[in-house]
Design an enzyme around this catalytic site. Structure first.
Site, PDB file in Angstrom:
ATOM      1  N   ASN A  37       0.806  -1.218   0.000  1.00 52.85           N
ATOM      2  CA  ASN A  37       0.000   0.000   0.000  1.00 52.85           C
ATOM      3  C   ASN A  37       0.846   1.278   0.000  1.00 52.85           C
ATOM      4  O   ASN A  37       1.674   1.481   0.891  1.00 52.85           O
ATOM      5  CB  ASN A  37      -0.926  -0.020   1.235  1.00 52.85           C
ATOM      6  CG  ASN A  37      -2.191   0.792   1.019  1.00 52.85           C
ATOM      7  OD1 ASN A  37      -2.315   1.498   0.018  1.00 52.85           O
ATOM      8  ND2 ASN A  37      -3.121   0.679   1.941  1.00 52.85           N
ATOM      9  N   HIS A 122     -14.392  -6.022  10.755  1.00 55.02           N
ATOM     10  CA  HIS A 122     -14.103  -4.702  11.320  1.00 55.02           C
ATOM     11  C   HIS A 122     -15.374  -3.923  11.600  1.00 55.02           C
ATOM     12  O   HIS A 122     -16.086  -3.559  10.667  1.00 55.02           O
ATOM     13  CB  HIS A 122     -13.318  -3.863  10.308  1.00 55.02           C
ATOM     14  CG  HIS A 122     -11.896  -4.264  10.179  1.00 55.02           C
ATOM     15  ND1 HIS A 122     -10.935  -3.396   9.745  1.00 55.02           N
ATOM     16  CD2 HIS A 122     -11.273  -5.437  10.410  1.00 55.02           C
ATOM     17  CE1 HIS A 122      -9.769  -4.026   9.709  1.00 55.02           C
ATOM     18  NE2 HIS A 122      -9.946  -5.262  10.102  1.00 55.02           N
ATOM     19  N   TYR A 159      -7.656   6.350  13.466  1.00 55.37           N
ATOM     20  CA  TYR A 159      -7.371   5.163  12.674  1.00 55.37           C
ATOM     21  C   TYR A 159      -8.501   4.139  12.818  1.00 55.37           C
ATOM     22  O   TYR A 159      -8.975   3.899  13.927  1.00 55.37           O
ATOM     23  CB  TYR A 159      -6.043   4.478  13.106  1.00 55.37           C
ATOM     24  CG  TYR A 159      -6.005   3.076  12.578  1.00 55.37           C
ATOM     25  CD1 TYR A 159      -5.718   2.841  11.239  1.00 55.37           C
ATOM     26  CD2 TYR A 159      -6.378   1.995  13.369  1.00 55.37           C
ATOM     27  CE1 TYR A 159      -5.783   1.564  10.713  1.00 55.37           C
ATOM     28  CE2 TYR A 159      -6.446   0.718  12.860  1.00 55.37           C
ATOM     29  CZ  TYR A 159      -6.144   0.507  11.525  1.00 55.37           C
ATOM     30  OH  TYR A 159      -6.237  -0.753  11.000  1.00 55.37           O
ATOM     31  N   GLU A 262       2.017  -7.147  11.140  1.00 53.42           N
ATOM     32  CA  GLU A 262       1.538  -6.962   9.765  1.00 53.42           C
ATOM     33  C   GLU A 262       2.555  -6.216   8.907  1.00 53.42           C
ATOM     34  O   GLU A 262       2.549  -6.363   7.688  1.00 53.42           O
ATOM     35  CB  GLU A 262       0.178  -6.247   9.752  1.00 53.42           C
ATOM     36  CG  GLU A 262       0.216  -4.824  10.264  1.00 53.42           C
ATOM     37  CD  GLU A 262      -1.148  -4.153  10.276  1.00 53.42           C
ATOM     38  OE1 GLU A 262      -2.139  -4.798  10.645  1.00 53.42           O
ATOM     39  OE2 GLU A 262      -1.215  -2.958   9.922  1.00 53.42           O
ATOM     40  N   ARG A 283       1.222 -11.721  13.002  1.00 47.85           N
ATOM     41  CA  ARG A 283       0.300 -11.224  11.968  1.00 47.85           C
ATOM     42  C   ARG A 283       0.911 -11.128  10.581  1.00 47.85           C
ATOM     43  O   ARG A 283       0.234 -10.799   9.611  1.00 47.85           O
ATOM     44  CB  ARG A 283      -0.197  -9.820  12.370  1.00 47.85           C
ATOM     45  CG  ARG A 283      -0.915  -9.834  13.638  1.00 47.85           C
ATOM     46  CD  ARG A 283      -2.188  -9.082  13.710  1.00 47.85           C
ATOM     47  NE  ARG A 283      -2.499  -8.067  12.753  1.00 47.85           N
ATOM     48  CZ  ARG A 283      -3.438  -8.199  11.821  1.00 47.85           C
ATOM     49  NH1 ARG A 283      -4.122  -9.320  11.700  1.00 47.85           N
ATOM     50  NH2 ARG A 283      -3.695  -7.201  10.994  1.00 47.85           N
ATOM     51  N   HIS A 312      -2.696 -10.820   8.681  1.00 49.10           N
ATOM     52  CA  HIS A 312      -3.205  -9.552   8.152  1.00 49.10           C
ATOM     53  C   HIS A 312      -4.120  -9.852   6.960  1.00 49.10           C
ATOM     54  O   HIS A 312      -3.779 -10.658   6.107  1.00 49.10           O
ATOM     55  CB  HIS A 312      -1.985  -8.750   7.691  1.00 49.10           C
ATOM     56  CG  HIS A 312      -2.253  -7.325   7.331  1.00 49.10           C
ATOM     57  ND1 HIS A 312      -1.388  -6.613   6.542  1.00 49.10           N
ATOM     58  CD2 HIS A 312      -3.265  -6.478   7.652  1.00 49.10           C
ATOM     59  CE1 HIS A 312      -1.842  -5.387   6.390  1.00 49.10           C
ATOM     60  NE2 HIS A 312      -2.974  -5.270   7.056  1.00 49.10           N
ATOM     61  N   ASP A 316      -6.184  -3.859   1.341  1.00 48.46           N
ATOM     62  CA  ASP A 316      -5.076  -3.512   0.456  1.00 48.46           C
ATOM     63  C   ASP A 316      -4.211  -4.738   0.137  1.00 48.46           C
ATOM     64  O   ASP A 316      -3.201  -4.619  -0.549  1.00 48.46           O
ATOM     65  CB  ASP A 316      -4.231  -2.368   1.044  1.00 48.46           C
ATOM     66  CG  ASP A 316      -3.855  -2.572   2.494  1.00 48.46           C
ATOM     67  OD1 ASP A 316      -4.758  -2.661   3.336  1.00 48.46           O
ATOM     68  OD2 ASP A 316      -2.655  -2.649   2.779  1.00 48.46           O
ATOM     69  N   TRP A 402       1.619   6.707  12.268  1.00 46.53           N
ATOM     70  CA  TRP A 402       0.207   6.586  11.858  1.00 46.53           C
ATOM     71  C   TRP A 402      -0.295   5.191  12.149  1.00 46.53           C
ATOM     72  O   TRP A 402       0.370   4.218  12.092  1.00 46.53           O
ATOM     73  CB  TRP A 402       0.025   6.869  10.365  1.00 46.53           C
ATOM     74  CG  TRP A 402      -1.417   6.678   9.994  1.00 46.53           C
ATOM     75  CD1 TRP A 402      -2.465   7.495  10.335  1.00 46.53           C
ATOM     76  CD2 TRP A 402      -1.989   5.568   9.279  1.00 46.53           C
ATOM     77  NE1 TRP A 402      -3.643   6.956   9.874  1.00 46.53           N
ATOM     78  CE2 TRP A 402      -3.388   5.777   9.225  1.00 46.53           C
ATOM     79  CE3 TRP A 402      -1.455   4.413   8.695  1.00 46.53           C
ATOM     80  CZ2 TRP A 402      -4.267   4.876   8.604  1.00 46.53           C
ATOM     81  CZ3 TRP A 402      -2.311   3.526   8.072  1.00 46.53           C
ATOM     82  CH2 TRP A 402      -3.713   3.757   8.035  1.00 46.53           C
TER      83      TRP A 402
END
Ligand code: CS2
Ligand code: MG
Length: 402
Positions: A37, A122, A159, A262, A283, A312, A316, A402
């Site tokens: 990504n 999610h 997030y 991830e 992950r 993960h 994306d 982030w």
């Protein structure tokens, strides 16, 4: 099974995906996902300019040798771009081998260990009330495990909280958008969400939460402790994991299970986390961790230390990664859970696949190979569009994770 051709396909059915297609002399082809990504074209170029020229003419059946050739032979080993490119080739070669054997991939890996792959979806909302409502929707859809994220009062965006509830896409602009972060507000707010969720729905479903690398180890220890009464399945990416021994401090303070990985590209990013039993779930998934050939090593090491897989599975990562992961999940003895964010109908149309969702589980198909294909004609209609993940700053302007 000589490799006679290989090409990179970049497509953007709502978001960018990079795919490699490897073709053998007898017409069998395999495909692998190479999506990273925000850095998609770097991987596309790495494949097209540096790996594919060395691939032509090799025996597609020699997966391990090809893997070692590119890993050791690069001299500059590892890294997210390199390992994503290598993963794409590796998965395409496993696809070819399984097709040639006329078997679904999980059979080649060692056969079925379970009837279905438990996934988590999610649920998110701007407020606790909205998130609670969303979790209810996921329960109604049959999910056994749900990740819950909520907006933090005083922060304009958080997030994991998206406009489109079913299809979350974090790479939201052609240059990085700037978000604001405040740890103290976050730490105050999150326990309220999980207290309300348990009060509303009880303890029947698994609940998960992603911190997205925003805390220090001692802050993570405090959050883990505050969340203990709500019995999380896991607390994810509590801290950024460059400092593996930093997890010791978290472990000293909480029994909330920890998941991480991830963004890892190799076993060397997590060997200490695993061998010191500092985490409970790893992950790292196939596309960013060097493919099936390398992730298998991570899973075996993890098994020795009671660490389970929790791949993960964000949007994306293309359906090819999801397909390959589900074969792996169906076989791997130390399976934990699989993340499952639904791809949009446009993406699913470009990548037809045979896995299905049933009552909280993804069920792998029996098509020879990994069961995912690419509709090249359709893919060609969606041109690449530059898109970046956001960045974070503290209120005084300091750059943050982030
Ligand atoms: C994430 C991702 O799925 C997750 O747990 O942390 O949404 C992550 O932000 C994206 O994959 C980044 O590309
Ligand atoms: Mg995450």
């Amino acid at each position: 099974m000589k490799i006679v051709d290989a090409k990179v396909i970049v497509t953007c059915p709502g978001r960018n995906f990079v795919t490699i297609k490897i073709i053998t002399e007898d017409g069998i082809y395999g495909i692998g996902d190479a999506t990273l990504n925000g850095r998609e074209l770097a991987v596309a170029s790495y494949l097209a300019d540096h790996l594919i020229p060395c691939l032509i003419g090799r025996d597609a059946g020699q997966i391990e040798d090809i893997w070692q050739f590119f890993y050791r032979g690069a001299y500059w080993r590892g890294g997210p771009v390199g390992m994503t490119a290598l993963a794409a080739i590796d998965v395409a070669l496993w696809d070819i081998k399984a097709k040639a054997a006329n078997m679904p991939l999980y059979q080649l890996l060692g056969g079925r260990s379970r009837s279905g792959v438990m996934v988590y979806g999610h649920a998110n909302g701007n407020t606790v009330e909205e998130t609670v409502e969303e979790v209810g929707r996921y329960i109604d859809m049959g999910y056994k495990a749900i990740r819950a994220q909520t907006g933090v009062p005083g922060l304009a965006s958080t997030y994991g909280v998206s406009k489109d509830k079913l299809f979350y896409e974090p790479a939201d602009a052609d240059l990085p958008t700037e978000n604001e972060w405040d740890t103290a507000r976050y730490l105050e707010h999150v326990p309220t969400l999980f207290r309300t969720l348990r009060d509303t729905y009880g303890y029947d479903r698994h609940l998960l939460h992603d911190v997205h690398h925003r805390l220090t180890p001692i802050e993570a220890g405090r959050l883990g402790k505050d969340l203990e009464p709500f019995r999380l399945f896991w607390l994810e990416d509590a801290v950024s994991a460059e400092l593996q021994e930093g997890f010791r401090l978290i472990r000293q303070h909480t029994t909330t299970p920890l998941a991480v990985g991830e963004v890892f590209a190799s076993i060397h990013n997590c060997h200490q986390l695993i061998t010191e039993q500092l985490i409970d779930y790893i992950r790292t998934t196939i596309v960013h961790g060097g493919g099936i050939s390398h992730i298998r090593r991570i899973a075996h090491l993890a098994e020795l230390y009671h660490v389970r897989t929790g791949f993960h599975g964000a949007t994306d990562l293309s359906p090819i990664t999801m397909g390959a992961a589900l074969h792996f999940d169906t076989w791997v003895p130390n399976f934990g859970i699989q993340e499952y964010m639904r791809h949009t109908p446009e993406t699913d149309e470009v990548f037809p696949h045979d896995y299905t969702f049933e009552d909280g589980y993804l069920i792998v198909g029996d098509t020879p190979g990994h069961g995912v294909d690419i509709n090249e004609e359709l893919a060609a209609k969606y041109e690449y569009e530059r898109a970046y993940l956001p960045v974070n700053r503290l209120s005084d302007g300091t750059m943050f994770n982030w």
